[in-house]
Motif scaffolding. Structure first.
Motif, PDB file in Angstrom:
ATOM      1  N   SER A  58      53.115 -12.097  32.043  1.00  0.00           N
ATOM      2  CA  SER A  58      52.995 -12.621  30.685  1.00  0.00           C
ATOM      3  C   SER A  58      51.605 -13.211  30.442  1.00  0.00           C
ATOM      4  O   SER A  58      50.640 -12.803  31.096  1.00  0.00           O
ATOM      5  CB  SER A  58      54.120 -13.627  30.443  1.00  0.00           C
ATOM      6  OG  SER A  58      54.167 -13.997  29.095  1.00  0.00           O
ATOM      7  N   ASP A  59      51.492 -14.160  29.548  1.00  0.00           N
ATOM      8  CA  ASP A  59      50.184 -14.708  29.152  1.00  0.00           C
ATOM      9  C   ASP A  59      49.311 -15.050  30.358  1.00  0.00           C
ATOM     10  O   ASP A  59      49.757 -15.760  31.278  1.00  0.00           O
ATOM     11  CB  ASP A  59      50.371 -15.996  28.332  1.00  0.00           C
ATOM     12  CG  ASP A  59      51.132 -15.771  27.040  1.00  0.00           C
ATOM     13  OD1 ASP A  59      52.098 -14.982  27.041  1.00  0.00           O
ATOM     14  OD2 ASP A  59      50.762 -16.401  26.031  1.00  0.00           O
ATOM     15  N   LEU A  60      48.050 -14.602  30.342  1.00  0.00           N
ATOM     16  CA  LEU A  60      47.107 -14.911  31.412  1.00  0.00           C
ATOM     17  C   LEU A  60      45.995 -15.861  30.946  1.00  0.00           C
ATOM     18  O   LEU A  60      45.476 -16.640  31.744  1.00  0.00           O
ATOM     19  CB  LEU A  60      46.497 -13.619  31.968  1.00  0.00           C
ATOM     20  CG  LEU A  60      47.517 -12.776  32.757  1.00  0.00           C
ATOM     21  CD1 LEU A  60      47.013 -11.355  32.967  1.00  0.00           C
ATOM     22  CD2 LEU A  60      47.858 -13.434  34.092  1.00  0.00           C
ATOM     23  N   GLY A  91      50.385  -9.435  27.120  1.00  0.00           N
ATOM     24  CA  GLY A  91      49.289  -9.808  26.217  1.00  0.00           C
ATOM     25  C   GLY A  91      48.837 -11.245  26.372  1.00  0.00           C
ATOM     26  O   GLY A  91      49.306 -11.979  27.248  1.00  0.00           O
ATOM     27  N   ASP A  92      47.898 -11.675  25.520  1.00  0.00           N
ATOM     28  CA  ASP A  92      47.173 -12.944  25.667  1.00  0.00           C
ATOM     29  C   ASP A  92      46.429 -12.980  26.997  1.00  0.00           C
ATOM     30  O   ASP A  92      46.663 -13.834  27.859  1.00  0.00           O
ATOM     31  CB  ASP A  92      48.088 -14.168  25.478  1.00  0.00           C
ATOM     32  CG  ASP A  92      48.258 -14.528  23.999  1.00  0.00           C
ATOM     33  OD1 ASP A  92      47.814 -13.735  23.141  1.00  0.00           O
ATOM     34  OD2 ASP A  92      48.828 -15.594  23.700  1.00  0.00           O
ATOM     35  N   TYR A  93      45.493 -12.032  27.111  1.00  0.00           N
ATOM     36  CA  TYR A  93      44.642 -11.926  28.307  1.00  0.00           C
ATOM     37  C   TYR A  93      43.518 -12.957  28.257  1.00  0.00           C
ATOM     38  O   TYR A  93      42.994 -13.348  29.301  1.00  0.00           O
ATOM     39  CB  TYR A  93      44.016 -10.520  28.374  1.00  0.00           C
ATOM     40  CG  TYR A  93      45.053  -9.425  28.250  1.00  0.00           C
ATOM     41  CD1 TYR A  93      45.852  -9.097  29.346  1.00  0.00           C
ATOM     42  CD2 TYR A  93      45.278  -8.776  27.036  1.00  0.00           C
ATOM     43  CE1 TYR A  93      46.833  -8.128  29.228  1.00  0.00           C
ATOM     44  CE2 TYR A  93      46.251  -7.804  26.921  1.00  0.00           C
ATOM     45  CZ  TYR A  93      47.037  -7.488  28.013  1.00  0.00           C
ATOM     46  OH  TYR A  93      48.016  -6.543  27.876  1.00  0.00           O
ATOM     47  N   GLY A 123      48.662  -9.316  22.570  1.00  0.00           N
ATOM     48  CA  GLY A 123      49.050 -10.679  22.225  1.00  0.00           C
ATOM     49  C   GLY A 123      48.362 -11.118  20.944  1.00  0.00           C
ATOM     50  O   GLY A 123      47.496 -10.409  20.424  1.00  0.00           O
ATOM     51  N   ASN A 124      48.724 -12.281  20.426  1.00  0.00           N
ATOM     52  CA  ASN A 124      48.061 -12.750  19.211  1.00  0.00           C
ATOM     53  C   ASN A 124      46.593 -13.074  19.460  1.00  0.00           C
ATOM     54  O   ASN A 124      45.790 -13.060  18.535  1.00  0.00           O
ATOM     55  CB  ASN A 124      48.795 -13.962  18.618  1.00  0.00           C
ATOM     56  CG  ASN A 124      48.890 -15.116  19.576  1.00  0.00           C
ATOM     57  OD1 ASN A 124      49.414 -14.966  20.684  1.00  0.00           O
ATOM     58  ND2 ASN A 124      48.387 -16.272  19.188  1.00  0.00           N
ATOM     59  N   HIS A 125      46.201 -13.333  20.721  1.00  0.00           N
ATOM     60  CA  HIS A 125      44.780 -13.560  21.012  1.00  0.00           C
ATOM     61  C   HIS A 125      43.994 -12.259  21.029  1.00  0.00           C
ATOM     62  O   HIS A 125      42.775 -12.275  21.161  1.00  0.00           O
ATOM     63  CB  HIS A 125      44.615 -14.342  22.316  1.00  0.00           C
ATOM     64  CG  HIS A 125      44.926 -15.791  22.135  1.00  0.00           C
ATOM     65  ND1 HIS A 125      43.969 -16.771  22.027  1.00  0.00           N
ATOM     66  CD2 HIS A 125      46.126 -16.427  21.971  1.00  0.00           C
ATOM     67  CE1 HIS A 125      44.538 -17.948  21.829  1.00  0.00           C
ATOM     68  NE2 HIS A 125      45.847 -17.763  21.799  1.00  0.00           N
ATOM     69  N   GLU A 126      44.705 -11.130  20.891  1.00  0.00           N
ATOM     70  CA  GLU A 126      44.047  -9.831  20.742  1.00  0.00           C
ATOM     71  C   GLU A 126      44.262  -9.281  19.332  1.00  0.00           C
ATOM     72  O   GLU A 126      44.214  -8.068  19.108  1.00  0.00           O
ATOM     73  CB  GLU A 126      44.574  -8.843  21.792  1.00  0.00           C
ATOM     74  CG  GLU A 126      44.182  -9.191  23.224  1.00  0.00           C
ATOM     75  CD  GLU A 126      45.097 -10.213  23.906  1.00  0.00           C
ATOM     76  OE1 GLU A 126      44.580 -11.127  24.561  1.00  0.00           O
ATOM     77  OE2 GLU A 126      46.340 -10.106  23.761  1.00  0.00           O
ATOM     78  N   VAL A 177      58.191  -7.981  23.969  1.00  0.00           N
ATOM     79  CA  VAL A 177      57.212  -8.221  22.906  1.00  0.00           C
ATOM     80  C   VAL A 177      56.335  -9.406  23.336  1.00  0.00           C
ATOM     81  O   VAL A 177      56.670 -10.100  24.294  1.00  0.00           O
ATOM     82  CB  VAL A 177      57.904  -8.545  21.558  1.00  0.00           C
ATOM     83  CG1 VAL A 177      58.719  -7.358  21.057  1.00  0.00           C
ATOM     84  CG2 VAL A 177      58.794  -9.785  21.663  1.00  0.00           C
ATOM     85  N   HIS A 178      55.239  -9.646  22.633  1.00  0.00           N
ATOM     86  CA  HIS A 178      54.431 -10.812  23.004  1.00  0.00           C
ATOM     87  C   HIS A 178      55.018 -12.114  22.454  1.00  0.00           C
ATOM     88  O   HIS A 178      55.210 -13.080  23.187  1.00  0.00           O
ATOM     89  CB  HIS A 178      52.978 -10.686  22.547  1.00  0.00           C
ATOM     90  CG  HIS A 178      52.227 -11.954  22.809  1.00  0.00           C
ATOM     91  ND1 HIS A 178      51.888 -12.338  24.090  1.00  0.00           N
ATOM     92  CD2 HIS A 178      51.851 -12.989  22.001  1.00  0.00           C
ATOM     93  CE1 HIS A 178      51.311 -13.530  24.050  1.00  0.00           C
ATOM     94  NE2 HIS A 178      51.269 -13.947  22.799  1.00  0.00           N
ATOM     95  N   GLY A 179      55.251 -12.140  21.143  1.00  0.00           N
ATOM     96  CA  GLY A 179      55.677 -13.393  20.521  1.00  0.00           C
ATOM     97  C   GLY A 179      57.156 -13.396  20.189  1.00  0.00           C
ATOM     98  O   GLY A 179      57.928 -14.181  20.720  1.00  0.00           O
ATOM     99  N   GLY A 252      56.402 -13.721  25.789  1.00  0.00           N
ATOM    100  CA  GLY A 252      55.552 -14.777  26.356  1.00  0.00           C
ATOM    101  C   GLY A 252      55.258 -15.797  25.277  1.00  0.00           C
ATOM    102  O   GLY A 252      56.159 -16.316  24.641  1.00  0.00           O
ATOM    103  N   HIS A 253      53.961 -16.104  25.084  1.00  0.00           N
ATOM    104  CA  HIS A 253      53.486 -16.798  23.886  1.00  0.00           C
ATOM    105  C   HIS A 253      53.680 -18.309  23.904  1.00  0.00           C
ATOM    106  O   HIS A 253      53.018 -19.006  23.153  1.00  0.00           O
ATOM    107  CB  HIS A 253      54.176 -16.175  22.661  1.00  0.00           C
ATOM    108  CG  HIS A 253      53.548 -16.474  21.339  1.00  0.00           C
ATOM    109  ND1 HIS A 253      52.191 -16.433  21.113  1.00  0.00           N
ATOM    110  CD2 HIS A 253      54.109 -16.802  20.140  1.00  0.00           C
ATOM    111  CE1 HIS A 253      51.951 -16.725  19.837  1.00  0.00           C
ATOM    112  NE2 HIS A 253      53.094 -16.955  19.231  1.00  0.00           N
ATOM    113  N   GLU A 254      54.604 -18.837  24.713  1.00  0.00           N
ATOM    114  CA  GLU A 254      54.776 -20.286  24.772  1.00  0.00           C
ATOM    115  C   GLU A 254      54.782 -20.736  26.226  1.00  0.00           C
ATOM    116  O   GLU A 254      55.549 -20.214  27.036  1.00  0.00           O
ATOM    117  CB  GLU A 254      56.115 -20.704  24.143  1.00  0.00           C
ATOM    118  CG  GLU A 254      56.145 -20.575  22.641  1.00  0.00           C
ATOM    119  CD  GLU A 254      57.473 -21.077  22.080  1.00  0.00           C
ATOM    120  OE1 GLU A 254      57.492 -22.186  21.523  1.00  0.00           O
ATOM    121  OE2 GLU A 254      58.480 -20.357  22.205  1.00  0.00           O
TER     122      GLU A 254
END
Ligand SMILES: [Mn+2]
Length: 311
Positions: A58-60, A91-93, A123-126, A177-179, A252-254
């Motif tokens: 998940s989030d990195l 996602g959220d690399y 991810g939302n950071h992408e 999913v990411h979020g 992920g995401h949280e």
């Protein structure tokens, strides 16, 4: 292991750009082919039908140390050399941690070397630039490391982001999913996810996949504290599991203590980095197909969550 660690840390602008382009090519190639080993690729949607072992990260958030620790723990070179094994990144690399560049280098390197085994989600950071959000440090990180060529490199990183997967379905079992899950009625969910990247200014599907959070709500959804995306209730989760014929949503995401279970055990939140979130924990999922065939809810899936030691 030492090679990817060393290369990700020392790559200059030309070596980094080369691996970035290789990652972009691998993603374009699978879009064109519409397939990876054992599954299909339709725009932003990957569906895995035949596989042997599954690993989910998940989030990195720029925590390359956590990434390399997980790769080491799953013996990644042997694992990824089998095209029937799947390693999914949620996602959220980038952003928040100190080595976003190293994480991007590593995921592109892995996707190029093992295109059938590595699935890179968005991810939302992408997110595309139409969705501005705070704490996007990546452009500054690129400038710090690469100086003059930074702008061109950032442009190519955005091209990579535009090719990342929005949802992955492990047939009969998991929806990744990411979020979170889109709350509006969609009609054909496959079509909606497959085309979400192209229609992100016309509908909310991509925004909600990237930004939504599950909450214990009586109603279907409420506005999110994030100012973008929504909080969604368990009725939405139940509907998506039925529509996609899956048992558990993994997202992920949280930050959490490795994992968290919500929505009456229909939802598992996974988090894989530590550096930017010292008060929380990091974990990943590792399970075989036989293991997953017995998973009917998030509590079953939690048996296959492996926690990293606290750093
Ligand atoms: Mn996120």
């Amino acid at each position: 292991m030492s090679q990817i660690v060393r290369l990700s840390a020392t790559a200059g602008p030309s070596e980094f750009s080369q691996v970035l382009e290789q990652g972009i090519s691998a993603l374009k190639e699978e879009q064109k082919r519409g397939a990876i080993a054992g599954g299909t690729v339709t725009g932003g949607l990957v569906e895995i039908k035949d596989y042997d072992q599954l690993v989910v990260l998940s989030d990195l958030h720029g925590d390359s140390q956590a990434l390399f620790q997980i790769l080491d723990a799953v013996n990644y070179e042997k694992f990824l050399s089998g095209p029937e094994n799947k390693m999914v990144f949620l996602g959220d690399y980038v952003d928040r941690g100190s080595d976003s560049i190293g994480v991007l280098y590593a995921i592109c390197y892995l996707k190029h070397a093992h295109p059938d085994s590595v699935i890179l989600m968005r991810g939302n950071h992408e997110a595309p630039s139409e969705f501005p959000f705070p704490s996007h440090d990546l452009p500054y990180d690129i400038e710090d490391r690469f100086g003059a060529g930074a702008k061109a490199i950032y442009g190519r990183i955005l091209a990579l982001f535009g090719l990342l997967t929005l949802a992955t379905v492990v047939q009969g079992r998991l929806l990744l999913v990411h979020g979170g899950l889109p709350t509006d009625a969609l009609g054909d969910w496959r079509q909606a996810i497959a085309t979400a990247q192209k229609s992100h200014l016309k509908n909310r599907v991509m925004e909600e996949l990237l930004w939504n959070d599950p909450r214990p709500l009586g109603e279907e959804w409420e506005p999110s504290w994030r100012g973008i995306g929504r909080h969604f209730g368990s009725a939405v989760t139940k509907r998506w599991l039925a529509d996609t014929n899956t048992k558990v949503v993994v997202r992920g995401h949280e930050p959490c203590h490795g994992y968290r279970i919500d929505h009456h055990s229909m939802m598992l939140t996974l988090f894989s980095c530590r550096q930017a979130y010292p008060g929380f924990g990091a974990a990943y999922i590792s399970a075989g197909k036989n293991d997953l065939d017995s998973v009917n809810d998030a509590d079953d899936l939690a048996k296959f969550v492996k926690k990293l030691p606290q750093s």
